[in-house]
Write an enzyme that holds these catalytic residues in place. Structure first.
Site, mmCIF file in Angstrom:
data_model
loop_
_atom_site.group_PDB
_atom_site.id
_atom_site.type_symbol
_atom_site.label_atom_id
_atom_site.label_comp_id
_atom_site.label_asym_id
_atom_site.label_seq_id
_atom_site.Cartn_x
_atom_site.Cartn_y
_atom_site.Cartn_z
ATOM 1 N N LYS A 183 105.812 -12.362 5.135
ATOM 2 C CA LYS A 183 104.823 -12.366 6.451
ATOM 3 C C LYS A 183 105.672 -10.666 6.168
ATOM 4 O O LYS A 183 106.845 -10.074 7.078
ATOM 5 C CB LYS A 183 105.906 -12.510 7.325
ATOM 6 C CG LYS A 183 105.140 -12.081 8.538
ATOM 7 C CD LYS A 183 106.164 -12.735 10.066
ATOM 8 C CE LYS A 183 107.293 -11.472 10.081
ATOM 9 N NZ LYS A 183 106.237 -9.759 10.644
ATOM 10 N N GLU A 257 118.447 -5.973 4.929
ATOM 11 C CA GLU A 257 118.680 -4.704 4.763
ATOM 12 C C GLU A 257 117.870 -3.941 6.673
ATOM 13 O O GLU A 257 117.067 -4.360 7.013
ATOM 14 C CB GLU A 257 117.008 -4.757 3.982
ATOM 15 C CG GLU A 257 118.166 -4.828 2.687
ATOM 16 C CD GLU A 257 119.155 -4.271 1.865
ATOM 17 O OE1 GLU A 257 119.497 -3.425 2.676
ATOM 18 O OE2 GLU A 257 119.222 -5.400 0.990
ATOM 19 N N CYS A 291 115.353 3.925 6.380
ATOM 20 C CA CYS A 291 116.293 3.449 6.760
ATOM 21 C C CYS A 291 117.982 4.486 6.326
ATOM 22 O O CYS A 291 119.274 4.119 7.028
ATOM 23 C CB CYS A 291 117.006 1.992 6.273
ATOM 24 S SG CYS A 291 116.278 2.352 4.638
ATOM 25 N N GLU A 390 120.039 5.112 16.320
ATOM 26 C CA GLU A 390 119.469 5.154 14.682
ATOM 27 C C GLU A 390 117.968 5.674 15.691
ATOM 28 O O GLU A 390 117.829 5.122 16.626
ATOM 29 C CB GLU A 390 119.010 3.873 13.749
ATOM 30 C CG GLU A 390 117.688 4.101 13.374
ATOM 31 C CD GLU A 390 117.564 3.516 12.075
ATOM 32 O OE1 GLU A 390 117.494 1.906 12.708
ATOM 33 O OE2 GLU A 390 117.478 2.589 11.048
HETATM 34 P P1 NAD Z 1 111.480 -4.764 13.397
HETATM 35 O O1 NAD Z 1 113.271 -5.083 12.736
HETATM 36 O O2 NAD Z 1 111.602 -4.998 14.511
HETATM 37 O O3 NAD Z 1 110.056 -5.139 12.272
HETATM 38 C C1 NAD Z 1 110.629 -5.949 10.739
HETATM 39 C C2 NAD Z 1 109.733 -7.176 10.969
HETATM 40 O O4 NAD Z 1 110.230 -7.924 11.275
HETATM 41 C C3 NAD Z 1 108.550 -6.965 11.153
HETATM 42 O O5 NAD Z 1 107.847 -7.964 9.965
HETATM 43 C C4 NAD Z 1 108.774 -7.712 12.295
HETATM 44 O O6 NAD Z 1 106.940 -8.015 13.058
HETATM 45 C C5 NAD Z 1 109.725 -8.566 11.969
HETATM 46 N N1 NAD Z 1 110.507 -9.168 12.783
HETATM 47 C C6 NAD Z 1 111.140 -8.719 13.538
HETATM 48 N N2 NAD Z 1 112.033 -8.930 14.697
HETATM 49 C C7 NAD Z 1 112.187 -10.580 13.806
HETATM 50 C C8 NAD Z 1 113.057 -11.858 14.216
HETATM 51 N N3 NAD Z 1 113.062 -11.744 15.580
HETATM 52 N N4 NAD Z 1 112.759 -12.695 14.261
HETATM 53 C C9 NAD Z 1 111.485 -12.641 12.663
HETATM 54 N N5 NAD Z 1 110.874 -11.600 12.020
HETATM 55 C C10 NAD Z 1 111.098 -10.400 13.426
HETATM 56 O O7 NAD Z 1 111.518 -3.420 12.094
HETATM 57 P P2 NAD Z 1 110.436 -2.121 12.305
HETATM 58 O O8 NAD Z 1 110.803 -1.066 13.500
HETATM 59 O O9 NAD Z 1 109.452 -2.815 11.824
HETATM 60 O O10 NAD Z 1 111.057 -1.145 11.510
HETATM 61 C C11 NAD Z 1 112.161 -0.124 10.790
HETATM 62 C C12 NAD Z 1 113.582 -1.208 10.894
HETATM 63 O O11 NAD Z 1 114.063 -1.088 9.670
HETATM 64 C C13 NAD Z 1 114.374 0.476 10.924
HETATM 65 O O12 NAD Z 1 115.848 0.168 12.067
HETATM 66 C C14 NAD Z 1 115.001 0.970 9.720
HETATM 67 O O13 NAD Z 1 116.201 1.185 9.834
HETATM 68 C C15 NAD Z 1 114.977 -0.799 8.521
HETATM 69 N N6 NAD Z 1 114.956 -0.415 7.694
HETATM 70 C C16 NAD Z 1 115.873 -0.752 7.180
HETATM 71 C C17 NAD Z 1 115.902 -0.421 5.500
HETATM 72 C C18 NAD Z 1 117.132 -1.470 4.949
HETATM 73 O O14 NAD Z 1 116.656 -1.364 3.030
HETATM 74 N N7 NAD Z 1 118.054 -1.319 5.282
HETATM 75 C C19 NAD Z 1 114.562 -0.968 5.117
HETATM 76 C C20 NAD Z 1 113.147 0.379 5.575
HETATM 77 C C21 NAD Z 1 113.757 -0.354 6.774
#
Ligand code: NAD
Length: 500
Positions: A183, A257, A291, A390
């Site tokens: 997803k 991650e 990130c 962040e």
């Molecule tokens: P987000 O957590 O809002 O969403 C990420 C994904 O998870 C999306 O596909 C979203 O639809 C899904 N999602 C959100 N809440 C969920 C839940 N409760 N259950 C299941 N799925 C859920 O993050 P974002 O704003 O899209 O991305 C930015 C974040 O991602 C930042 O915090 C960044 O640091 C992190 N990030 C981490 C890494 C890493 O490898 N550590 C890499 C890239 C981004």
């Protein structure tokens, strides 16, 4: 390009129209309609998990060797390569506002995942022969470790990695013999659909891969599904915690991650101009929306002003503006909420007493779009919000320290532990400091990331590692097969005979 549309998902080998509501994504640079995605509804998610479960139990996929599975998957890279410049990169720029040059360069990381698999599969394939330590006899018997696929994997990725963060889960999971329901974020629906088409064209059996770009509700339904054995997630720390709570009742396996607040520690022996340049690759990428970036820069107090000035000039020289312009390297943030979050943290920095060196709001001349000026603060205390939270935008906090020990303590004084870097002309010293920081990905004199090297965080930055053979093993259960009869002291008949 006009508004793009994605209104189909790949489930059980067939394309169907999903049943969820429509998601509209606006262009980050123009605020015009950029993408319309029909979200995956609960029935779509349930059908996808059922298809993945059936394929895990019945399709030939699990019976194949990792090498055979990799042979099916590796040609997918060629198909993505054919469609990258014309379809994948332009969609990413239109929908996420990522500068076109950066979106094209992302192909390197995506193909790196394929190269990593090609390289590590032999190492992974080897079943390990081990020898026990024995009981009181001190002589153990031989055994074998077998790495078996964990089962049905839910792969959830954020928008900011284009295809990369979906591939880092999907490909190793498949090589390990799992089946997958992916997803990706709605913002990456075009890329995800192209990936699904490429996998189908490669001949992957029906149901082994199911791809449904969708929103948070679809993600929640997926991770809470009782038939999902492992959740591989990249996203925010808040979502990671919610997912961990959701899978805890059934003890599903989990890799997370998550977010970061990584420190770039500048030691007192560096040349100012050199370090300002070295800091750029770890700060400007994705307009600060990655990130692992160095969002805290720790500098010796006596050199704070000169380093702040040099870094501010360096970040100010990075071409900023319209993402369509090939010269642009920093553009708008992904959406209005992202912009407002960054602006809110900038205001908190001003209110808490940090000194603004550059930026501090929306840039002049950009009435449309979610642009935030590259912003540098100095005199930041590590207790301030801009040092702890962040931002996910181009906002950099310079924190002064007095001693090397204090620099290490400040770097470690964070709920996160994803990445970091140390800058020094003394390699032994840099090595000592790098090893003292509690984070999963550290660099010396630069900012290194590589798809073939394990990536992941300590503390609230996550659990598990992606990349390398460690990233493959994550999708397995270890079965230990004992052969006690192969040892004379521990085999049953010998013991029975010695008792008489
Ligand atoms: P987000 O957590 O809002 O969403 C990420 C994904 O998870 C999306 O596909 C979203 O639809 C899904 N999602 C959100 N809440 C969920 C839940 N409760 N259950 C299941 N799925 C859920 O993050 P974002 O704003 O899209 O991305 C930015 C974040 O991602 C930042 O915090 C960044 O640091 C992190 N990030 C981490 C890494 C890493 O490898 N550590 C890499 C890239 C981004």
């Amino acid at each position: 390009m006009g508004e793009l549309t994605v209104d189909r998902v790949l489930v059980g080998g067939a394309w169907t129209r999903p049943t969820g509501p429509e998601i509209r994504v606006l262009s980050p640079s123009t605020e015009e309609p950029a993408l319309r995605v029909v979200d995956a509804g609960p029935e779509d998610i349930d059908r996808a998990v059922a298809a993945a479960r059936k394929a895990f139990e019945q399709s030939p996929w699990r019976a194949m060797t990792p090498r055979q599975r990799a042979d099916v998957l590796l040609p997918v890279a060629d198909e993505l390569g054919r469609r990258w410049a014309g379809e994948i990169a332009p969609a990413f720029t239109q929908v996420c506002g990522t500068p076109t040059t950066v979106a094209h360069a992302f192909s390197g990381g995506a193909f790196g995942i394929f190269a990593d698999l090609a390289r590590t599969v032999a190492d992974f394939e080897a079943e390990k022969a081990v020898y026990g330590v024995g009981g009181r006899s001190g002589i153990g018997h031989p055994a074998q470790l077998v790495y078996e696929p964990v089962g049905v994997v839910a792969a959830i990725a954020p928008w900011n990695g284009q295809l990369y963060l979906t591939l880092t889960k999907l490909l190793p999971a498949l090589v390990a013999g799992c089946t997958v329901v992916a997803k990706p974020s709605p913002e990456t629906a075009i890329e995800a659909t192209i990936l699904a088409e490429a996998l189908q064209a490669a001949g992957i059996p029906d149901g082994v891969v199911n791809i449904l770009p969708g929103g948070r509700e679809a993600g929640q339904r997926l991770v809470s599904h009782p038939d999902v054995d492992l959740v591989a997630f990249t996203g925010s720390t808040a979502a990671g915690k919610a997912i961990m709570a959701s899978v805890s009742s059934r003890l599903a396996r989990l890799s997370l991650e998550l977010g970061g607040k990584s420190a770039g520690i500048v030691l007192d022996d560096v040349d100012t101009a050199t370090v300002a340049g070295q800091l750029l690759s770890g700060t400007a990428l994705m307009t600060g929306q990655a990130c692992a970036l160095l969002s805290r820069i720790l500098v010796p107090r006596t050199r704070q002003d000169e380093i702040a000035e040099a870094f501010s000039a360096a970040i100010g020289s990075v071409p900023f503006g319209d993402p369509i312009d090939p010269a642009t390297m920093m553009g708008p943030l992904v959406n209005k909420a992202g912009m407002q979050h960054a602006l809110d943290l900038i205001e908190s920095g001003k209110a808490e007493g940090a000194t603004l060196v550059r930026g501090g709001g929306r840039p002049n001349g950009y009435d449309r779009g979610w642009y935030v000026e590259p912003t540098v603060f100095k005199d930041v205390e590590n207790t301030m919000r801009i040092a702890r939270e962040e931002v996910f935008g181009p906002v950099y906090a310079i924190v002064a320290y007095d001693t090397e020990e204090q620099a290490i303590a400040i770097a470690n004084d964070s709920p996160f532990g994803l990445a970091g870097a140390v800058f020094s002309t003394d390699d032994a010293r840099a090595d000592r400091v790098v090893r003292s920081v509690r984070a999963g990905v550290m660099s010396i004199n630069g900012f290194g990331l590589d798809p073939g090297i394990p990536f992941g965080g300590y503390k609230q930055s996550g659990i598990g590692r992606e990349g390398g053979v460690e990233g493959l093993r994550m999708f397995t259960e270890i079965k230990a097969i004992h052969r006690p009869a192969a040892h004379p002291l521990t085999n049953g008949p010998a013991l029975a005979a010695s008792a008489h």
